[in-house]
Design a protein around this motif. Structure first.
Motif, PDB file in Angstrom:
ATOM      1  N   ASP A  92     114.528  18.377  93.696  1.00  0.00           N
ATOM      2  CA  ASP A  92     114.051  17.649  92.512  1.00  0.00           C
ATOM      3  C   ASP A  92     114.893  18.076  91.312  1.00  0.00           C
ATOM      4  OD1 ASP A  92     112.723  16.391  90.461  1.00  0.00           O
ATOM      5  OD2 ASP A  92     110.719  16.951  91.155  1.00  0.00           O
ATOM      6  N   ILE A  93     115.904  17.246  90.974  1.00  0.00           N
ATOM      7  CA  ILE A  93     116.814  17.599  89.873  1.00  0.00           C
ATOM      8  C   ILE A  93     116.084  17.604  88.530  1.00  0.00           C
ATOM      9  CG2 ILE A  93     118.850  16.820  88.586  1.00  0.00           C
ATOM     10  CD1 ILE A  93     120.067  15.893  91.132  1.00  0.00           C
TER      11      ILE A  93
ATOM     12  N   HIS B 184     122.019   9.289  89.026  1.00  0.00           N
ATOM     13  CA  HIS B 184     120.648   8.782  89.195  1.00  0.00           C
ATOM     14  C   HIS B 184     119.995   9.401  90.429  1.00  0.00           C
ATOM     15  CE1 HIS B 184     121.449   5.789  86.113  1.00  0.00           C
ATOM     16  NE2 HIS B 184     122.550   5.422  86.774  1.00  0.00           N
ATOM     17  N   ALA B 185     120.314  10.676  90.685  1.00  0.00           N
ATOM     18  CA  ALA B 185     119.877  11.333  91.911  1.00  0.00           C
ATOM     19  C   ALA B 185     118.591  12.124  91.695  1.00  0.00           C
ATOM     20  CB  ALA B 185     120.966  12.256  92.428  1.00  0.00           C
ATOM     21  N   HIS B 186     117.836  12.265  92.785  1.00  0.00           N
ATOM     22  CA  HIS B 186     116.654  13.128  92.789  1.00  0.00           C
ATOM     23  C   HIS B 186     116.943  14.457  93.455  1.00  0.00           C
ATOM     24  CE1 HIS B 186     114.034   9.310  92.381  1.00  0.00           C
ATOM     25  NE2 HIS B 186     114.018   9.981  91.237  1.00  0.00           N
TER      26      HIS B 186
ATOM     27  N   ALA C  69     124.909  13.836  96.307  1.00  0.00           N
ATOM     28  CA  ALA C  69     123.700  13.482  95.577  1.00  0.00           C
ATOM     29  C   ALA C  69     122.994  12.308  96.256  1.00  0.00           C
ATOM     30  CB  ALA C  69     124.034  13.120  94.132  1.00  0.00           C
ATOM     31  N   SER C  70     121.669  12.342  96.215  1.00  0.00           N
ATOM     32  CA  SER C  70     120.859  11.293  96.841  1.00  0.00           C
ATOM     33  C   SER C  70     119.736  10.868  95.905  1.00  0.00           C
ATOM     34  CB  SER C  70     120.271  11.793  98.162  1.00  0.00           C
ATOM     35  OG  SER C  70     119.392  10.824  98.702  1.00  0.00           O
ATOM     36  N   LYS C  71     119.422   9.582  95.941  1.00  0.00           N
ATOM     37  CA  LYS C  71     118.306   9.077  95.148  1.00  0.00           C
ATOM     38  C   LYS C  71     116.953   9.404  95.785  1.00  0.00           C
ATOM     39  CE  LYS C  71     120.986   5.269  93.179  1.00  0.00           C
ATOM     40  NZ  LYS C  71     121.126   3.803  93.046  1.00  0.00           N
ATOM     41  N   GLN C  72     117.014   9.919  97.034  1.00  0.00           N
ATOM     42  CA  GLN C  72     115.798  10.351  97.708  1.00  0.00           C
ATOM     43  C   GLN C  72     115.686  11.862  97.627  1.00  0.00           C
ATOM     44  OE1 GLN C  72     115.478   8.758 101.656  1.00  0.00           O
ATOM     45  NE2 GLN C  72     116.187   6.727 101.047  1.00  0.00           N
ATOM     46  N   GLN C  73     114.510  12.367  97.907  1.00  0.00           N
ATOM     47  CA  GLN C  73     114.295  13.801  97.814  1.00  0.00           C
ATOM     48  C   GLN C  73     114.548  14.472  99.153  1.00  0.00           C
ATOM     49  OE1 GLN C  73     110.396  14.524  96.275  1.00  0.00           O
ATOM     50  NE2 GLN C  73     110.941  13.979  94.184  1.00  0.00           N
ATOM     51  N   GLY C  74     115.181  15.618  99.139  1.00  0.00           N
ATOM     52  CA  GLY C  74     115.358  16.431 100.335  1.00  0.00           C
ATOM     53  C   GLY C  74     116.480  16.002 101.239  1.00  0.00           C
ATOM     54  N   LEU C  75     117.723  16.393 100.894  1.00  0.00           N
ATOM     55  CA  LEU C  75     118.864  16.098 101.757  1.00  0.00           C
ATOM     56  C   LEU C  75     118.868  16.964 103.013  1.00  0.00           C
ATOM     57  CD1 LEU C  75     121.822  15.653  99.258  1.00  0.00           C
ATOM     58  CD2 LEU C  75     121.094  14.005 100.966  1.00  0.00           C
TER      59      LEU C  75
END
Length: 423
Positions: free
Chosen positions: A344-345, A366-368, A388-394
């Motif tokens: 969670d950025i 625009h990443a989470h 970076a991902s727009k979803q949580q938890g890579l």
């Protein structure tokens, strides 16, 4: 449902059918014995009545003609009459017992003993009436029994008793015939149940195990021939589905690794590196942005980003390392060669001292969530690959495990490129 559970269910079904078959055969054998005894008792009853009638006829035809032989013949016939009547009563008792036993054993075959019971009830009423009339005719004086009167009662009521006994025999024979038909039908039903259950189990085993395993073997051969990345549909939650899922994961991993090896070849530029990572890994890992940050003495610099157009939106491509800011935080991870993973950025931005790099990172990706992979060795040019991902938890689940295993490959290939340019 697991294969073991399904197999256990089918095994339990077959065992249940086997138990029913065993119970059926035991009950059938017992019922056959009881019905045979019932028929025998009814036939004995009919035979004893006819014997009594024959004795009565014999007494009438051979009545004593002189006084001397009278008492001798009366005593002899009286004893025979008494024995025949007692035998009738004993036969009736046995018949009632057989009927009670057979009534209890008829349930499994759903046989009705109502007709037998009604005929036996009529017989008992007639026998009771005959016995009462016979005893009244004989009289209480056993020394001088009135055999003539008793013989008359036997002749009067004997044919009726014989008819009722014959009805009982017919009912018993009908019951036996019906029992045999029901037994054959029930045995056939059990045999059909075993056949159907076996066919269902065979069909299920073929569809749930043999066919998927055969399809998996064919696809594995294709992968072995170089068609990497092939996927199979995993249905259900059994062991075959687990093997299929594991195969899909292995196939995609091999495909991703080979594609990355091919794209991250020596001499590739930084932009080609981030483009390759996003193109090959983007969809599978839900990665929306890839960038390379280099560590240069007291500052960090954004070297490349994919999509490449995102570079134009960055106003601060360079961030000075200051105590407590994001640049200093990233630099420590690069130097210590530690992964930087944030789910969670937004929450992370509140905890750390703000910097222009942090604001640029949040606004342009625009990443989470974000994953940073350290690049380089001490004494050489170093940096970090950012995913970076727009979803949580890579790093969650099986894909996260694969991503962690791919990061050394990405780091090694990118590091080689960085060192070549440094030279």
């Amino acid at each position: 449902m697991k294969l073991a559970a399904k197999t256990a269910m089918f095994s339990a079904l077959l065992i249940l059918i086997a138990l029913l078959n065993l119970i059926f055969h035991n009950q059938s054998a017992r019922l056959e014995q009881q019905s045979t005894l019932l028929l025998s008792s009814a036939e004995t009853l009919e035979r004893d009545i006819k014997t009594l009638e024959a004795k009565a006829a014999s007494y009438g035809a051979n009545a004593p003609r002189d006084y001397q032989s009278y008492f001798r013949d009366v005593a002899l016939y009286y004893k025979e009459f008494e024995a025949a009547v007692s035998s009738l009563q004993q036969d009736d008792l046995h018949l009632g017992e057989r009927l009670a036993d057979i009534d209890g054993g008829s349930l499994i075959l759903q046989l009705s003993t109502k007709g037998l019971a009604q005929s036996h009830q009529q017989w008992q009423l007639a026998l009771a009436s005959f016995t009462r009339s016979y005893n009244e005719a004989i009289g209480d004086n056993k020394e001088e029994p009135r055999l003539e009167w008793a013989t008359q009662k036997i002749r009067e009521q004997g044919p009726g008793l014989t008819t009722l006994a014959q009805v009982l025999v017919e009912k018993a024979e009908q019951y036996n015939q019906e029992r045999q038909v029901k037994q054959q039908q029930f045995a056939l039903s059990l045999a059909l149940a075993v056949i159907v259950a076996s066919l269902i189990f065979s069909f299920w085993f073929f569809m749930a195990v043999v066919k998927p395993v055969k399809r998996l073997a064919e696809t594995t051969n294709k992968v072995a021939e170089g068609n990497f990345g092939l996927q199979l549909e995993a249905k259900g939650k059994d062991e075959v589905s687990e093997v299929t899922t594991a195969f899909n994961s292995l196939s995609i991993r091999i495909d991703l690794i080979l594609k990355l090896l091919d794209q991250l070849e020596e001499g590739a530029s930084e932009q080609q590196t981030v483009d390759a990572v996003l193109d090959i890994c983007g969809d599978y890992f839900n990665v929306d942005w890839v960038g390379i940050i280099s560590l240069q003495e007291a500052e960090l610099r954004l070297q490349a980003a994919s999509p490449a157009s995102s570079m134009k939106r960055w106003f601060a491509k360079t961030a000075t390392i200051e105590d407590g800011n994001l640049a200093e935080f990233i630099a420590r991870h690069i130097i210590a060669k530690r992964l930087w993973a944030e789910k969670d950025i937004d929450s992370f931005a509140v905890k750390i001292k703000d910097s222009r790099l942090m604001r640029e990172l949040m606004r342009n990706t625009h990443a989470h969530s974000i994953l940073g992979v350290p690049l380089g060795e001490p004494g050489q040019r170093r940096g970090m690959l950012l995913l970076a991902s727009k979803q949580q938890g890579l790093l969650e689940g099986k894909r996260g495990e694969l991503l962690m295993k791919l990061t050394p490959l990405i780091s090694q290939r990118t590091l080689v490129n960085e060192l070549e340019r440094a030279v």
